[in-house]
Design a protein around this motif. Structure first.
Motif, PDB file in Angstrom:
ATOM      1  N   ASP A  31      27.485  76.335  22.726  1.00  0.00           N
ATOM      2  CA  ASP A  31      26.464  75.592  21.979  1.00  0.00           C
ATOM      3  C   ASP A  31      26.182  74.290  22.721  1.00  0.00           C
ATOM      4  N   PRO A  32      25.037  74.187  23.384  1.00  0.00           N
ATOM      5  CA  PRO A  32      24.743  72.989  24.166  1.00  0.00           C
ATOM      6  C   PRO A  32      24.745  71.691  23.355  1.00  0.00           C
ATOM      7  N   ALA A  33      24.575  71.774  22.038  1.00  0.00           N
ATOM      8  CA  ALA A  33      24.573  70.565  21.209  1.00  0.00           C
ATOM      9  C   ALA A  33      25.981  70.087  20.874  1.00  0.00           C
ATOM     10  N   THR A  34      26.978  70.962  20.991  1.00  0.00           N
ATOM     11  CA  THR A  34      28.341  70.599  20.607  1.00  0.00           C
ATOM     12  C   THR A  34      28.995  69.728  21.666  1.00  0.00           C
ATOM     13  N   VAL A  35      29.443  68.557  21.242  1.00  0.00           N
ATOM     14  CA  VAL A  35      30.160  67.623  22.103  1.00  0.00           C
ATOM     15  C   VAL A  35      31.649  67.955  22.072  1.00  0.00           C
ATOM     16  N   SER A  36      32.171  68.208  20.878  1.00  0.00           N
ATOM     17  CA  SER A  36      33.570  68.599  20.722  1.00  0.00           C
ATOM     18  C   SER A  36      33.721  69.398  19.431  1.00  0.00           C
ATOM     19  N   ARG A  46      41.579  82.474  10.087  1.00  0.00           N
ATOM     20  CA  ARG A  46      41.386  83.292   8.889  1.00  0.00           C
ATOM     21  C   ARG A  46      40.368  82.588   7.985  1.00  0.00           C
ATOM     22  N   PRO A  47      39.831  83.271   6.990  1.00  0.00           N
ATOM     23  CA  PRO A  47      38.955  82.574   6.045  1.00  0.00           C
ATOM     24  C   PRO A  47      39.667  81.345   5.495  1.00  0.00           C
ATOM     25  N   GLY A  48      38.963  80.234   5.507  1.00  0.00           N
ATOM     26  CA  GLY A  48      39.532  78.954   5.097  1.00  0.00           C
ATOM     27  C   GLY A  48      39.906  78.066   6.273  1.00  0.00           C
ATOM     28  N   SER A  49      39.999  78.629   7.491  1.00  0.00           N
ATOM     29  CA  SER A  49      40.300  77.811   8.668  1.00  0.00           C
ATOM     30  C   SER A  49      39.216  76.745   8.828  1.00  0.00           C
ATOM     31  N   LEU A  50      39.636  75.570   9.337  1.00  0.00           N
ATOM     32  CA  LEU A  50      38.755  74.394   9.385  1.00  0.00           C
ATOM     33  C   LEU A  50      38.642  73.822  10.796  1.00  0.00           C
ATOM     34  N   TRP A  51      37.445  73.303  11.111  1.00  0.00           N
ATOM     35  CA  TRP A  51      37.183  72.635  12.382  1.00  0.00           C
ATOM     36  C   TRP A  51      36.365  71.370  12.136  1.00  0.00           C
ATOM     37  N   ARG A  52      36.534  70.388  13.017  1.00  0.00           N
ATOM     38  CA  ARG A  52      35.667  69.200  13.039  1.00  0.00           C
ATOM     39  C   ARG A  52      34.773  69.351  14.257  1.00  0.00           C
ATOM     40  N   ASN A  53      33.479  69.438  14.015  1.00  0.00           N
ATOM     41  CA  ASN A  53      32.497  69.635  15.073  1.00  0.00           C
ATOM     42  C   ASN A  53      31.674  68.373  15.241  1.00  0.00           C
ATOM     43  N   VAL A  54      31.617  67.867  16.448  1.00  0.00           N
ATOM     44  CA  VAL A  54      30.766  66.724  16.774  1.00  0.00           C
ATOM     45  C   VAL A  54      29.637  67.254  17.651  1.00  0.00           C
ATOM     46  N   SER A  55      28.409  67.020  17.217  1.00  0.00           N
ATOM     47  CA  SER A  55      27.235  67.510  17.925  1.00  0.00           C
ATOM     48  C   SER A  55      26.274  66.374  18.219  1.00  0.00           C
ATOM     49  N   ARG A  56      25.456  66.598  19.230  1.00  0.00           N
ATOM     50  CA  ARG A  56      24.381  65.654  19.553  1.00  0.00           C
ATOM     51  C   ARG A  56      23.069  66.398  19.338  1.00  0.00           C
ATOM     52  N   ARG A  60      21.110  61.779  18.573  1.00  0.00           N
ATOM     53  CA  ARG A  60      22.091  61.208  17.645  1.00  0.00           C
ATOM     54  C   ARG A  60      23.323  62.096  17.573  1.00  0.00           C
ATOM     55  N   THR A  61      24.461  61.465  17.412  1.00  0.00           N
ATOM     56  CA  THR A  61      25.713  62.198  17.264  1.00  0.00           C
ATOM     57  C   THR A  61      26.032  62.324  15.783  1.00  0.00           C
ATOM     58  N   THR A  62      26.432  63.521  15.398  1.00  0.00           N
ATOM     59  CA  THR A  62      26.773  63.767  14.004  1.00  0.00           C
ATOM     60  C   THR A  62      28.042  64.614  13.939  1.00  0.00           C
ATOM     61  N   GLU A  63      28.785  64.453  12.883  1.00  0.00           N
ATOM     62  CA  GLU A  63      30.027  65.190  12.687  1.00  0.00           C
ATOM     63  C   GLU A  63      29.891  66.076  11.453  1.00  0.00           C
ATOM     64  N   LEU A  64      30.331  67.318  11.601  1.00  0.00           N
ATOM     65  CA  LEU A  64      30.340  68.251  10.474  1.00  0.00           C
ATOM     66  C   LEU A  64      31.722  68.868  10.351  1.00  0.00           C
ATOM     67  N   SER A  65      32.122  69.135   9.136  1.00  0.00           N
ATOM     68  CA  SER A  65      33.347  69.887   8.870  1.00  0.00           C
ATOM     69  C   SER A  65      32.936  71.335   8.680  1.00  0.00           C
ATOM     70  N   TYR A  66      33.501  72.219   9.503  1.00  0.00           N
ATOM     71  CA  TYR A  66      33.190  73.649   9.414  1.00  0.00           C
ATOM     72  C   TYR A  66      34.368  74.416   8.845  1.00  0.00           C
ATOM     73  N   ARG A  67      34.037  75.443   8.061  1.00  0.00           N
ATOM     74  CA  ARG A  67      35.036  76.320   7.459  1.00  0.00           C
ATOM     75  C   ARG A  67      34.627  77.766   7.735  1.00  0.00           C
ATOM     76  N   LEU A  68      35.593  78.585   8.108  1.00  0.00           N
ATOM     77  CA  LEU A  68      35.339  80.017   8.221  1.00  0.00           C
ATOM     78  C   LEU A  68      35.339  80.578   6.805  1.00  0.00           C
ATOM     79  N   ASP A  69      34.185  81.053   6.372  1.00  0.00           N
ATOM     80  CA  ASP A  69      34.016  81.526   5.000  1.00  0.00           C
ATOM     81  C   ASP A  69      34.233  83.030   4.880  1.00  0.00           C
ATOM     82  N   VAL A  70      33.727  83.793   5.865  1.00  0.00           N
ATOM     83  CA  VAL A  70      33.843  85.251   5.847  1.00  0.00           C
ATOM     84  C   VAL A  70      34.322  85.705   7.219  1.00  0.00           C
ATOM     85  N   GLN A  71      35.332  86.557   7.232  1.00  0.00           N
ATOM     86  CA  GLN A  71      35.817  87.154   8.472  1.00  0.00           C
ATOM     87  C   GLN A  71      36.016  88.641   8.236  1.00  0.00           C
ATOM     88  N   GLU A  72      35.109  89.426   8.806  1.00  0.00           N
ATOM     89  CA  GLU A  72      35.181  90.880   8.698  1.00  0.00           C
ATOM     90  C   GLU A  72      35.167  91.461  10.106  1.00  0.00           C
TER      91      GLU A  72
END
Length: 143
Positions: A31-36, A46-56, A60-72
């Motif tokens: 993802d070219p927008a993802t800084v880290s 697994r579902p519920g796993s969490l990441w901190r994503n910093v994107s540009r 502008r730089t923004t931070e989002l909290s991501y969660r794996l919601d569905v894993q099939e």
């Protein structure tokens, strides 16, 4: 809300592609927008796993909290959120042959509060970002 859908061919088996994409930290590679992107919990993904994503985005730089919601075996859904947006990435995978997989990548951007007013002006930039992801992801996963 803004929705984008891109279809791409990945030169990996279905199982390998799902395993790679399930670790959202790999967004740094495709993802070219993802800084880290850093995993916040431990253990198997697994579902519920969490990441901190910093994107540009748009300078502008923004931070989002991501969660794996569905894993099939053929689908992954990630939900990213911050104070101004909720982004849902829905990845649906289909084997094409023994060594390749079709990926339909759908992303929905729902803006909150005053950010909703900017949504109509962000469409072109979000489309461009989706195009960049669709170009980078098959190239990166072919390694």
């Amino acid at each position: 809300m803004i929705q984008v859908v891109r279809t791409m061919l990945i030169s990996r088996s279905l199982d390998d592609t799902v395993a790679y994409l399930a670790d959202f930290a790999h967004t740094q590679e495709w993802d070219p927008a993802t800084v880290s992107c850093v995993r916040l919990d431990q253990g198997p993904v697994r579902p519920g796993s969490l990441w901190r994503n910093v994107s540009r985005f748009r300078g502008r730089t923004t931070e989002l909290s991501y969660r794996l919601d569905v894993q099939e075996s053929d689908r992954l859904v990630f939900i990213g959120e911050n104070s101004s947006a909720v982004i849902t990435d829905d990845l649906r995978l289909t084997p094409v042959s023994e060594g390749s997989t079709r990926l339909v990548y759908a992303a929905a951007f729902r803006f909150k509060g005053l950010a909703r007013l900017a949504a109509p002006f962000l469409r072109k930039d979000i489309d461009r970002l989706a195009d960049d992801v669709a170009a980078a992801l098959p190239r990166v996963t072919a390694r």
